[in-house]
Each structure stands twice: as C-alpha cells, then as structure tokens.
Motif scaffolding. Sequence first.
Motif, PDB file in Angstrom:
ATOM      1  N   MET A 285     -12.238  71.979 -58.500  1.00 20.50           N
ATOM      2  CA  MET A 285     -12.839  72.887 -57.519  1.00 20.50           C
ATOM      3  C   MET A 285     -14.142  72.321 -56.982  1.00 20.50           C
ATOM      4  O   MET A 285     -14.422  72.390 -55.766  1.00 20.50           O
ATOM      5  CB  MET A 285     -13.069  74.261 -58.155  1.00 20.50           C
ATOM      6  CG  MET A 285     -13.606  75.305 -57.188  1.00 20.50           C
ATOM      7  SD  MET A 285     -13.736  76.951 -57.927  1.00 20.50           S
ATOM      8  CE  MET A 285     -12.028  77.458 -57.907  1.00 20.50           C
TER       9      MET A 285
ATOM     10  N   PHE B 242     -14.892  75.127 -47.443  1.00 17.00           N
ATOM     11  CA  PHE B 242     -14.850  75.636 -48.809  1.00 17.00           C
ATOM     12  C   PHE B 242     -16.205  75.385 -49.454  1.00 17.00           C
ATOM     13  O   PHE B 242     -16.660  74.242 -49.558  1.00 17.00           O
ATOM     14  CB  PHE B 242     -13.751  74.931 -49.599  1.00 17.00           C
ATOM     15  CG  PHE B 242     -13.657  75.356 -51.040  1.00 17.00           C
ATOM     16  CD1 PHE B 242     -13.696  76.701 -51.382  1.00 17.00           C
ATOM     17  CD2 PHE B 242     -13.532  74.419 -52.055  1.00 17.00           C
ATOM     18  CE1 PHE B 242     -13.605  77.102 -52.706  1.00 17.00           C
ATOM     19  CE2 PHE B 242     -13.436  74.815 -53.373  1.00 17.00           C
ATOM     20  CZ  PHE B 242     -13.475  76.157 -53.702  1.00 17.00           C
ATOM     21  N   ARG B 243     -16.882  76.475 -49.872  1.00 21.02           N
ATOM     22  CA  ARG B 243     -18.205  76.319 -50.464  1.00 21.02           C
ATOM     23  C   ARG B 243     -18.321  77.140 -51.738  1.00 21.02           C
ATOM     24  O   ARG B 243     -17.643  78.168 -51.897  1.00 21.02           O
ATOM     25  CB  ARG B 243     -19.300  76.729 -49.479  1.00 21.02           C
ATOM     26  CG  ARG B 243     -19.207  78.168 -48.997  1.00 21.02           C
ATOM     27  CD  ARG B 243     -20.278  78.468 -47.955  1.00 21.02           C
ATOM     28  NE  ARG B 243     -20.174  79.823 -47.460  1.00 21.02           N
ATOM     29  CZ  ARG B 243     -20.683  80.893 -48.069  1.00 21.02           C
ATOM     30  NH1 ARG B 243     -21.342  80.732 -49.220  1.00 21.02           N
ATOM     31  NH2 ARG B 243     -20.550  82.099 -47.551  1.00 21.02           N
ATOM     32  N   LEU B 244     -19.200  76.697 -52.612  1.00 19.88           N
ATOM     33  CA  LEU B 244     -19.435  77.358 -53.895  1.00 19.88           C
ATOM     34  C   LEU B 244     -20.889  77.762 -54.064  1.00 19.88           C
ATOM     35  O   LEU B 244     -21.357  77.979 -55.186  1.00 19.88           O
ATOM     36  CB  LEU B 244     -19.029  76.426 -55.047  1.00 19.88           C
ATOM     37  CG  LEU B 244     -17.551  76.066 -55.141  1.00 19.88           C
ATOM     38  CD1 LEU B 244     -17.336  75.030 -56.236  1.00 19.88           C
ATOM     39  CD2 LEU B 244     -16.705  77.302 -55.394  1.00 19.88           C
TER      40      LEU B 244
ATOM     41  N   ALA C 232     -14.054  80.685 -48.746  1.00 20.85           N
ATOM     42  CA  ALA C 232     -13.154  79.685 -48.163  1.00 20.85           C
ATOM     43  C   ALA C 232     -12.348  80.342 -47.055  1.00 20.85           C
ATOM     44  O   ALA C 232     -12.035  81.539 -47.118  1.00 20.85           O
ATOM     45  CB  ALA C 232     -12.212  79.101 -49.219  1.00 20.85           C
TER      46      ALA C 232
ATOM     47  N   GLY D 241     -19.342  81.659 -53.274  1.00 25.16           N
ATOM     48  CA  GLY D 241     -18.015  81.085 -53.111  1.00 25.16           C
ATOM     49  C   GLY D 241     -17.251  81.755 -51.993  1.00 25.16           C
ATOM     50  O   GLY D 241     -17.115  82.975 -51.950  1.00 25.16           O
TER      51      GLY D 241
ATOM     52  N   VAL E  15      -6.723  74.364 -51.470  1.00 27.14           N
ATOM     53  CA  VAL E  15      -7.468  74.292 -52.724  1.00 27.14           C
ATOM     54  C   VAL E  15      -6.621  74.820 -53.879  1.00 27.14           C
ATOM     55  O   VAL E  15      -6.564  74.216 -54.966  1.00 27.14           O
ATOM     56  CB  VAL E  15      -8.779  75.094 -52.603  1.00 27.14           C
ATOM     57  CG1 VAL E  15      -9.494  75.165 -53.953  1.00 27.14           C
ATOM     58  CG2 VAL E  15      -9.687  74.462 -51.565  1.00 27.14           C
TER      59      VAL E  15
ATOM     60  N   ALA F  80     -14.845  71.266 -53.102  1.00 29.10           N
ATOM     61  CA  ALA F  80     -15.967  71.862 -52.372  1.00 29.10           C
ATOM     62  C   ALA F  80     -16.812  70.801 -51.683  1.00 29.10           C
ATOM     63  O   ALA F  80     -17.388  71.040 -50.616  1.00 29.10           O
ATOM     64  CB  ALA F  80     -16.825  72.688 -53.327  1.00 29.10           C
TER      65      ALA F  80
ATOM     66  N   ILE G  50     -24.048  76.317 -59.011  1.00 26.27           N
ATOM     67  CA  ILE G  50     -22.785  75.904 -58.392  1.00 26.27           C
ATOM     68  C   ILE G  50     -21.723  75.671 -59.466  1.00 26.27           C
ATOM     69  O   ILE G  50     -20.552  76.078 -59.324  1.00 26.27           O
ATOM     70  CB  ILE G  50     -22.990  74.640 -57.550  1.00 26.27           C
ATOM     71  CG1 ILE G  50     -23.914  74.937 -56.366  1.00 26.27           C
ATOM     72  CG2 ILE G  50     -21.642  74.083 -57.057  1.00 26.27           C
ATOM     73  CD1 ILE G  50     -24.284  73.707 -55.564  1.00 26.27           C
TER      74      ILE G  50
ATOM     75  N   ALA H 295     -18.178  77.616 -59.936  1.00 27.57           N
ATOM     76  CA  ALA H 295     -16.894  76.924 -60.023  1.00 27.57           C
ATOM     77  C   ALA H 295     -16.152  77.294 -61.301  1.00 27.57           C
ATOM     78  O   ALA H 295     -14.936  77.531 -61.297  1.00 27.57           O
ATOM     79  CB  ALA H 295     -17.103  75.416 -59.953  1.00 27.57           C
TER      80      ALA H 295
END
Length: 771
Positions: free
Chosen positions: A27, A37-39, A110, A108, A118, A31, A50, A54
Amino acid sequence: MQKPRWKTVGGTLLRVAAVWAVSTLTMLALAGILPDFRLKSGDGDSATQIAVTAASGAGAFGVLSALVWPLLVRALLLMPAWVLGLLVFVLNGSMLLIALSVNPDGRGAAEPETAVVVAAVMSAASSATSTFLTVRDDGAYRRRLARLAVRRRRRLGEDGGSDEPPGTVFLQLDGVGHAVLREALRERENRPPVMPTVAGWLQSTHKVTPWRTDWSSQTGASQLGILHGSNEDVPAFRWYEKKTGEVMVSNRPTSAAVLQRRAAARARHDGLLTVDGASRGNLFTGGADQLALVLSVAARRGKHNRSRSGYFAYFADPANATRTAVSFLAEVVREICQSTRAKLRRETPRVKRGGLYPFIRAFATVVERDVVVTAVMGDILSGRTAIYADLVAYDEVAHHSGPRSRDARQVLARLDRSIALIAKVAEHAPRDYRIVLLSDHGQSPGETFAGAYGLRLEDLVRAGCGLPVSRRAGRTPSGAEAREAGRAALHRPEKPGVDGDGRCGGREAPDVVGATDVTDTAVSDPIVLASGNLGLISFPDVPGRMSREQIDARHPALLRTLADHPGVGFVLVRSEAHGAVVLGAEGAEHRLDTGEVFGTSPLTVFGPGAESAVRRTAHFRNTPDIMVNSAYDPARGTVHAFEEQIGSHGGLGGEQGHPFLLWPVELTPPVAAGEELVGAERVHQVLRRWLEEADGPQVPEEEAVPVEVAVAEAPAREASAAQAPAEAEVPAGPRPATASDAARSVQDSRWDSTPAAPFTVVSRVVPNKTR
C-alpha cells in the motif's frame, strides 16, 4: 512429534503478521506511485502517521477480505462467469475504500478506479505471501487439510476414521494423441522434454499405452462412453435426428443432457463418478454430485444448479481474478502475435484465426484451465473418492495452429505445470491419491477440404444432387468444445439456426457445412453436417434412413460423385439387399454385413479396426442417410477436415483415433497380454475396475432389466428438456466384439502394457453414494 500449542499459535500469528506487513508495504509503494491514491492528509503527515494509516488500512482490508468476500461471491454464484469476474475487481476496490474510510484519523483516499487497481495488487501480494509461508510450513498445511477432512466427514455423517483407501484423479488432456505425448516426453537435441513432470512419472511410477477410439473420434462420443459406459447411437459430434427434426450437437447443453440420459438408461447406472465423485470441465456429469463447468447441466437455472460451483472455489480468493485477468489478456496478445507470424511466414496449411477466436482460445487455455485445476485441488484437499477433469487447452489450439505446432507445444508445457501443481497438492491430501492421465482422442493434421479442393462438402453434395452450387465457397468455422463452454459461462442462449432449433435455413451457422430450411418445401435440400473429417448427409423429407436404392433413384449421380472425389476416402450407405455398404473410388465396394469385397476395400488404408468401427456405427439408430469420411494419406498422416481446422478429429484416419492412457504401476494393466484397448466403453470398464481395486465397486451393478430401456427423446431446443423425464424406448442394439487386432509393438516397455494374467471384474451393489 507434535509441536506444543503455543508454537502452533505463535506460528500462525507470525504468518498473519507477515502478510499484514507485506500488504502495508504494498500500500505504501502504491501510494508513492499512483497520483490518485494518498495515505496522508492535505496538510501533510509524518512518516510514522503515514505508516500507521497504511497499516490500519491494510488490516481492515484483510479482515473484510477474509470475512465478507466469501459471502459476496457465494451470493453472486449464479451470475455468468464474466460478470462475476468483473465484479471481483469492483467489489474488491469497494472494500478497499471502506477500509480507508474506517481509519480513525480520517486519512487515506483514492479515486474509485484507482482503488480497483490498488485492491487487485494488494490481494495478489498478500495471497502470494500467505501461500508461500503456508506451503513452507508443513504443519500448518496438514492442520488445514485436517480441518477440511473433518468438515467433510461431518457433512457426510461419517465417524471420522483416519485410514481411508486411496482416491483417484482422472485428468483428461483433450485431444492429445499417443504419438504427440511420446514426442512431448522425449529429450530432443539436449533440450528437456516439453512435459518434464509426466516424463518423470513415466520413468518411475507410471506406464502408458495407446487405445483406439470408435469411428466417431471426438469428445462427445469418447467422454460419454468413458464416463457413462455407453456411446451407442452417437455417430458423430453433430447429427440430424429425423424423428425429432433436431440437430444434436455434443457440446450444446441441451443435447448433452439428452445424450447423458440416454447413456445412463442403456448402461443402467448413473456413471463412473456415482460414489463421492466430482466432474470438472466435462461435457457430462458421470453421475457426480459435485460439478463445475459441466455442459450437460449448464442449461438448468435456479438454486439447484451446481454447474458453476467451481467459480466460488476459484473467485473466493480475489487474487485469482487478478492473475487470471492478466493471463487472459496475455494469451489474447500471444494468439494475435502467433497468427500474425504465421501469416507473415506464409505457413501452410493455415486457417483464419481472427474475430472472437483469440478470446475463445484465452478462455480455454486460461480461464477454464484455472477454474478446473483449482476445483480439482479443492476436491483433493476435501478427500473426494473419484475426480474426473477435462483440460481442453491443447485441443482448442491444435485445431487452429496444428497438432505439432510451436503454439501447441507451449500449451502442453503449461498443462504439465498444472499437472505438477495438482500432484504437489495431492502429496498433502488427507488420503493417498492415484493420478491417471488419459485423452479422449488425438488429432490428425492436414489442409481443409475446402482449402485443398476449392469447394465445401455441401457444394459437392449439391452438385451430385443436381442443385445449384454457390460460386463463392462459404466459410465453415470450427465447432470446437471450448466455444460452447464459453457461451455457457456467459449464460448465452444456444445459437439459433440448425444447431439450436432444428431449422436449417440459408443463414450461416458456425457448426454447419450447409443446409436448407426443412419446412419450406415438400422436397427439401439435403442437410450436410461436419464433424472434423467426417461428413453426415440427411434428407429430412424422407422418414427413416434412406437406402442406397432410394438415393440412386432420387439422385443417380450423388453416391458416385462423392465416392470418386479425390478428397473422399469412403462413403457409407445402407442397401436394402446387402445391408451396410462402404463405397470407394473406381467402383470399389465393401459389404460389411456379408464380408464381400469388390475391388480393393476402401477401408484398407485406414488400418486395423476400421471395418469393425464402421460396422458398429452403421447399425446405430441415428446414423444418417450417407456418411462420408475424408481421404487419408498414410505416408503423411493427413486428412481433410470438412470444418475450418488444420488439426481435426471426428472420423477415421491417422492419429485422431489413437489417444493414450497413462496409469500408476500399482494398478493392474488395462488389458491382458496380446490385446488392444478398443473403444470408449472398454475404457470405462478399465477405469471402473481401477476404482474397485481401491475400495470395492464405485458404480452400482447393472440391474437385470429388459434389453429395451426407456430413454429420453425430448426435443433439444428447449432448456427444460435438460430435466425432462424419459419417454421413449431405444433398444440397446447388438455390439460387435471389441477384441482388437495385435497390439502395436513399442520399444520402451513403459509405453505398452506388460503381460498379465486375465482378470475378472467382480461388481457388487453399492447401497448409497457415500462410503
């Protein structure tokens, strides 16, 4: 020595932690790669925050996959395979979005399409890690198998005894002839064998021998005889039945259901797999309760339809959908590249491989193979007694690329890997397993009839009848088994036209060489059907089977036009005066019932056994008015298919009639010394005997009933016919002896059966289907 409980629990926790860690790292990597896609939050977060995001997202995704996913797949089980396959990705992505949303910090996010990607990658990574760790831990593997065995015994009401007799796995390599197998198991020019796993078996634990098919050398007749013990009245892959006005096609679900009922009625038992059996990827059930991708039940609808139950076992792991989708697309690209290369090199013979064929090939060589292999492994882990599975990949590719093409060899190599995987799983099964490999027929190469002579069989028949012949020869696409299996997986209705509803109009149908509408005129044009290099001609307006005398009176030039054509080997008709008669070129004639031969018998070139095979088919109730077998070149082993196939089977001539049987050495030889194994019904007896050797009879003994038995003759046009009761009588006619001519000499002793004392098969009645 058993490990302490704390070590067992500790090992399980370590595996869970390892899978969680891999999912978290996957993950994090995605990212960093995918922009949508961000965390972390918009203000930015520390590396620790982060990582925590995840880890929590990966953990939630894993819990949802373990608890929710199996329920979703089971709820969607009756949907078409392609819909289920696509929903796998959508639902998997949805679960990832849910996993991100339950993060207590609200971090998080997406885009939906990114979440699908993902989730697919994470499922593949976690599945690979879990499988690697579990397989390496033999204790964990055994504990999982023990749980499966306990569940199975509880389900069947058994007492949980641990000492079970060995089970048997029958793997059918569709279309792989004995000669092709021999070549695939040999080292050539310091290169390893194409099929190293099977080659290793032959050197240590197994032996192999050829067997000879009936005249109809195709899956419908062979598999019906092998699984149900009777292929009476199956003259070809497809034929026209005058009584019902229907065209029966072996790979049509409704036709397969009717054929199965007829065979069960004649054999007086449900099939080879009646006791605790599983049927995977076959045309027929064999009497099994556990079914996956079985065409004879594919036309049924409702909660009791278990023909697609194998999809649950396969798609229960979302990583399978990812792997299959990638392999499917790769196979489509591979086929396009291979067909383009064949065109550029101007290879001959060659047939068209465009349109939907790349996708049909990918379905047969990837989707169907993966689902069937996974189902077989599940059966082994559950400890089922008898498993029969058909792998159709080679047959589909060899039809279009050639039996000995590079494309076909690559498919054999991949099948060998599937066999190795099944054998590896069998080592950890709750009972011992014996693996038997066999094929239902071979394939003979050769240019198509239309390619060699510029006209189709239909054109030749119409010319002999004095009917107009089209100036442009139409195309006759292949009717291979995988095509209808794909249609069944898509829930597509059976194709209309001559195959589906019995009307033979001028519209083109993929499995028909040619025909006209039987209801339009009082005197109809002939219906011409093809089954590889076997042609079948019927006059639908004449009730019953026409005699030679009637045909000559109606179309004086037809029989001689067919028999004298250089692309035709022989023609079978029925004479009012002489019974079954085979006609050849230059007036040659062989009267099968009396043994009289005028000139050189047209059957001589086809080798030993041809006469008995043709004589048996000549007396079937469903034999058409005229049967045509293409010419055969014994020097090159080639025939001319009446379909668009450069590797064909269905009639006599060459390797198509010589499949193989490969069995563990601890089993008794298939036949006694000096005999040849002839006919699918005889193979059924051998397989049945092997099951009895393991743990008593697996098929109930035939009951003492009259020679005439009730069988179903319901029309094949309606799906409900698949469940119709028996309503007509068909006599089980006399069968000629299957004793063969001398068995072929083979240099390597493991390529033929060793001398053995004659054996006696003792059958007893099994009171129920569970041991």
